[in-house]
Write a protein that holds these residues in place. Structure first.
Motif, mmCIF file in Angstrom:
data_model
loop_
_atom_site.group_PDB
_atom_site.id
_atom_site.type_symbol
_atom_site.label_atom_id
_atom_site.label_comp_id
_atom_site.label_asym_id
_atom_site.label_seq_id
_atom_site.Cartn_x
_atom_site.Cartn_y
_atom_site.Cartn_z
ATOM 1 N N ALA A 184 -20.329 99.139 13.136
ATOM 2 C CA ALA A 184 -19.132 98.722 13.183
ATOM 3 C C ALA A 184 -18.690 97.403 12.109
ATOM 4 O O ALA A 184 -17.612 97.447 11.461
ATOM 5 C CB ALA A 184 -18.492 98.468 14.620
ATOM 6 N N THR A 185 -19.623 96.652 12.319
ATOM 7 C CA THR A 185 -19.725 95.564 11.464
ATOM 8 C C THR A 185 -19.759 95.874 9.914
ATOM 9 O O THR A 185 -19.055 95.307 9.003
ATOM 10 C CB THR A 185 -20.718 94.626 11.851
ATOM 11 O OG1 THR A 185 -20.524 93.916 13.163
ATOM 12 C CG2 THR A 185 -20.854 93.072 10.718
ATOM 13 N N ALA A 186 -20.768 96.662 9.664
ATOM 14 C CA ALA A 186 -20.881 97.044 8.303
ATOM 15 C C ALA A 186 -19.603 97.697 7.594
ATOM 16 O O ALA A 186 -18.988 97.394 6.549
ATOM 17 C CB ALA A 186 -21.857 98.025 7.941
ATOM 18 N N VAL A 187 -18.750 98.445 8.377
ATOM 19 C CA VAL A 187 -17.604 98.976 8.047
ATOM 20 C C VAL A 187 -16.452 97.799 7.858
ATOM 21 O O VAL A 187 -15.865 97.825 6.844
ATOM 22 C CB VAL A 187 -17.176 100.073 8.929
ATOM 23 C CG1 VAL A 187 -15.669 100.428 8.663
ATOM 24 C CG2 VAL A 187 -17.924 101.407 8.938
ATOM 25 N N MET A 188 -16.275 97.112 8.920
ATOM 26 C CA MET A 188 -15.326 95.938 8.906
ATOM 27 C C MET A 188 -15.627 94.884 7.695
ATOM 28 O O MET A 188 -14.706 94.689 7.087
ATOM 29 C CB MET A 188 -15.244 95.272 10.255
ATOM 30 C CG MET A 188 -14.483 96.299 11.146
ATOM 31 S SD MET A 188 -14.347 95.430 12.726
ATOM 32 C CE MET A 188 -13.088 94.220 12.193
ATOM 33 N N VAL A 189 -16.908 94.690 7.603
ATOM 34 C CA VAL A 189 -17.225 93.772 6.274
ATOM 35 C C VAL A 189 -17.080 94.490 4.972
ATOM 36 O O VAL A 189 -16.524 93.612 3.923
ATOM 37 C CB VAL A 189 -18.840 93.289 6.541
ATOM 38 C CG1 VAL A 189 -19.044 92.345 5.244
ATOM 39 C CG2 VAL A 189 -18.858 92.236 7.792
ATOM 40 N N THR A 190 -17.175 95.599 4.920
ATOM 41 C CA THR A 190 -17.099 96.205 3.459
ATOM 42 C C THR A 190 -15.447 96.175 3.206
ATOM 43 O O THR A 190 -15.130 95.893 2.057
ATOM 44 C CB THR A 190 -17.452 97.711 3.588
ATOM 45 O OG1 THR A 190 -18.893 97.593 3.752
ATOM 46 C CG2 THR A 190 -17.320 98.378 2.335
ATOM 47 N N LEU A 191 -14.531 96.535 4.364
ATOM 48 C CA LEU A 191 -13.426 96.540 4.133
ATOM 49 C C LEU A 191 -12.694 95.102 3.982
ATOM 50 O O LEU A 191 -11.639 94.754 3.113
ATOM 51 C CB LEU A 191 -12.518 97.084 5.427
ATOM 52 C CG LEU A 191 -12.752 98.644 5.511
ATOM 53 C CD1 LEU A 191 -12.122 99.167 6.945
ATOM 54 C CD2 LEU A 191 -12.194 99.299 4.331
ATOM 55 N N GLY A 192 -13.354 94.136 4.553
ATOM 56 C CA GLY A 192 -13.063 92.757 4.531
ATOM 57 C C GLY A 192 -13.235 92.298 2.857
ATOM 58 O O GLY A 192 -12.439 91.441 2.458
ATOM 59 N N VAL A 193 -14.232 92.764 2.471
ATOM 60 C CA VAL A 193 -14.691 92.190 0.870
ATOM 61 C C VAL A 193 -13.656 92.606 -0.036
ATOM 62 O O VAL A 193 -13.086 91.882 -0.913
ATOM 63 C CB VAL A 193 -16.109 92.420 0.688
ATOM 64 C CG1 VAL A 193 -16.158 92.426 -0.818
ATOM 65 C CG2 VAL A 193 -17.171 91.712 1.549
ATOM 66 N N MET A 194 -13.328 93.993 0.316
ATOM 67 C CA MET A 194 -12.404 94.596 -0.659
ATOM 68 C C MET A 194 -10.865 94.001 -0.425
ATOM 69 O O MET A 194 -10.193 94.030 -1.442
ATOM 70 C CB MET A 194 -12.162 96.217 -0.432
ATOM 71 C CG MET A 194 -13.454 96.835 -0.836
ATOM 72 S SD MET A 194 -14.260 96.287 -2.345
ATOM 73 C CE MET A 194 -13.244 97.190 -3.534
ATOM 74 N N LEU A 195 -10.494 93.848 0.931
ATOM 75 C CA LEU A 195 -9.209 92.902 1.167
ATOM 76 C C LEU A 195 -9.305 91.647 0.168
ATOM 77 O O LEU A 195 -8.387 91.149 -0.071
ATOM 78 C CB LEU A 195 -8.914 92.852 2.487
ATOM 79 C CG LEU A 195 -7.811 92.018 3.078
ATOM 80 C CD1 LEU A 195 -6.677 92.939 2.316
ATOM 81 C CD2 LEU A 195 -7.674 92.085 4.212
ATOM 82 N N GLY A 196 -10.350 91.051 0.708
ATOM 83 C CA GLY A 196 -10.625 89.715 -0.027
ATOM 84 C C GLY A 196 -10.572 89.672 -1.480
ATOM 85 O O GLY A 196 -10.058 88.734 -2.324
ATOM 86 N N ARG A 197 -10.823 90.773 -2.196
ATOM 87 C CA ARG A 197 -10.905 90.950 -3.522
ATOM 88 C C ARG A 197 -9.404 91.182 -4.038
ATOM 89 O O ARG A 197 -9.256 90.418 -5.045
ATOM 90 C CB ARG A 197 -11.204 92.386 -3.891
ATOM 91 C CG ARG A 197 -11.027 92.869 -5.656
ATOM 92 C CD ARG A 197 -11.390 94.179 -5.931
ATOM 93 N NE ARG A 197 -10.921 94.718 -7.125
ATOM 94 C CZ ARG A 197 -11.552 95.136 -8.080
ATOM 95 N NH1 ARG A 197 -12.808 95.749 -7.602
ATOM 96 N NH2 ARG A 197 -11.211 95.507 -9.151
ATOM 97 N N VAL A 198 -8.450 91.557 -3.331
ATOM 98 C CA VAL A 198 -6.981 91.491 -3.330
ATOM 99 C C VAL A 198 -6.553 90.057 -3.385
ATOM 100 O O VAL A 198 -5.805 89.755 -4.189
ATOM 101 C CB VAL A 198 -6.123 92.742 -2.564
ATOM 102 C CG1 VAL A 198 -4.686 92.490 -2.547
ATOM 103 C CG2 VAL A 198 -6.548 93.884 -2.950
ATOM 104 N N LEU A 199 -6.796 89.498 -2.320
ATOM 105 C CA LEU A 199 -6.367 88.097 -2.237
ATOM 106 C C LEU A 199 -6.971 87.116 -3.206
ATOM 107 O O LEU A 199 -6.323 86.190 -3.596
ATOM 108 C CB LEU A 199 -6.987 87.617 -0.736
ATOM 109 C CG LEU A 199 -6.397 88.376 0.471
ATOM 110 C CD1 LEU A 199 -6.893 87.746 1.719
ATOM 111 C CD2 LEU A 199 -4.816 88.264 0.494
#
Length: 176
Positions: free
Chosen positions: A130-145
Motif C-alpha cells: 500500500a505504501t509503495a503504491v501511494m508513494v509512487t503516486l505521490g511522487v508523480m503528483l509532486g511532479r505536477v506540483l
C-alpha cells in the motif's frame, strides 16, 4: 499509515526536476520496503518494551521530519550562482531517512500487533505494498506540483515534511 508517506512523497516529487516514473517507482519501493520492515521490528520490540516504543515514536518521527524539512528549506533558499536545475533523483539515503521517519507509526503498529493473533508477515507485506503504491503516486503528483511552483518546490517540500512531522506529533499528543 501510508498517508504521511504519501504527503512526504508529494514534497519529494515536487522538489525534483520532472521525475520519471522509474524514479517514482524507485522511491515507492524504498518507502514500501521500509514501511514493511518497521512493523516487523515493532513486533519484536513489542515482545520486550511496549511502553518505550509508544512513548517515544512520535517524538522520533517529528524530529527526523523537521530536520529533513529544515534541510530542504535551506537548500531551496540558497541562491544558485549558475541557476542550477533541480535534481532528477534523490539519493538513496535521503529517501531511506524520510521513509523511516514516516514509518515510525508502522513500528508502533507492529508493537500493537505483537499482542493480537495476526500473521505479522502478511500484515507487513500489505502495509508495504500500500505504501509503495501511494508513494509512487505521490511522487508523480509532486511532479505536477513542482512544475507549477518552479524553483521554490524544495521549500514547499520541506514545509510539507515539517507539517507531516507536526501532524504525527499532534495526533499522538492529542490521543493522550
Amino acid at each position: 499509515m501510508s498517508t504521511d508517506a504519501f504527503a512526504a512523497a508529494i514534497g519529494k516529487g515536487a522538489s525534483l526536476h520532472k521525475p520519471r516514473f522509474t524514479e517514482a517507482l524507485r522511491t515507492g519501493l524504498i518507502f514500501g520496503a521500509i514501511e514493511a520492515i518497521t512493523p516487523i521490528i515493532g513486533w519484536f520490540i513489542g515482545q520486550a518494551a511496549v511502553s518505550f516504543a509508544e512513548e517515544w515514536d512520535h517524538w522520533i518521527a517529528f524530529t527526523l521530519l523537521v530536520l529533513l524539512g529544515i534541510h530542504m528549506i535551506y537548500n531551496g533558499l540558497q541562491e544558485d550562482e549558475e541557476e542550477q536545475e533541480r535534481s532528477g533523483q534523490h539519493s538513496f539515503w535521503v529517501l531511506a531517512v524520510t521513509a523511516f521517519a514516516t514509518s515510525i507509526d508502522a513500528l508502533a503498529v507492529g508493537v500493537g500487533l505483537a499482542f493480537v493473533d495476526v500473521n505479522i508477515l502478511v500484515a507487513a507485506a500489505a502495509i508495504g505494498v500500500a505504501t509503495a503504491v501511494m508513494v509512487t503516486l505521490g511522487v508523480m503528483l509532486g511532479r505536477v506540483l513542482g512544475t507549477v511552483v518552479g524553483k521554490r518546490a524544495e521549500i514547499i517540500g520541506g514545509v510539507v515534511l515539517m507539517l507531516v512531522g507536526a501532524g504525527i506529533l499532534f495526533e499522538h499528543l492529542s490521543a493522550v
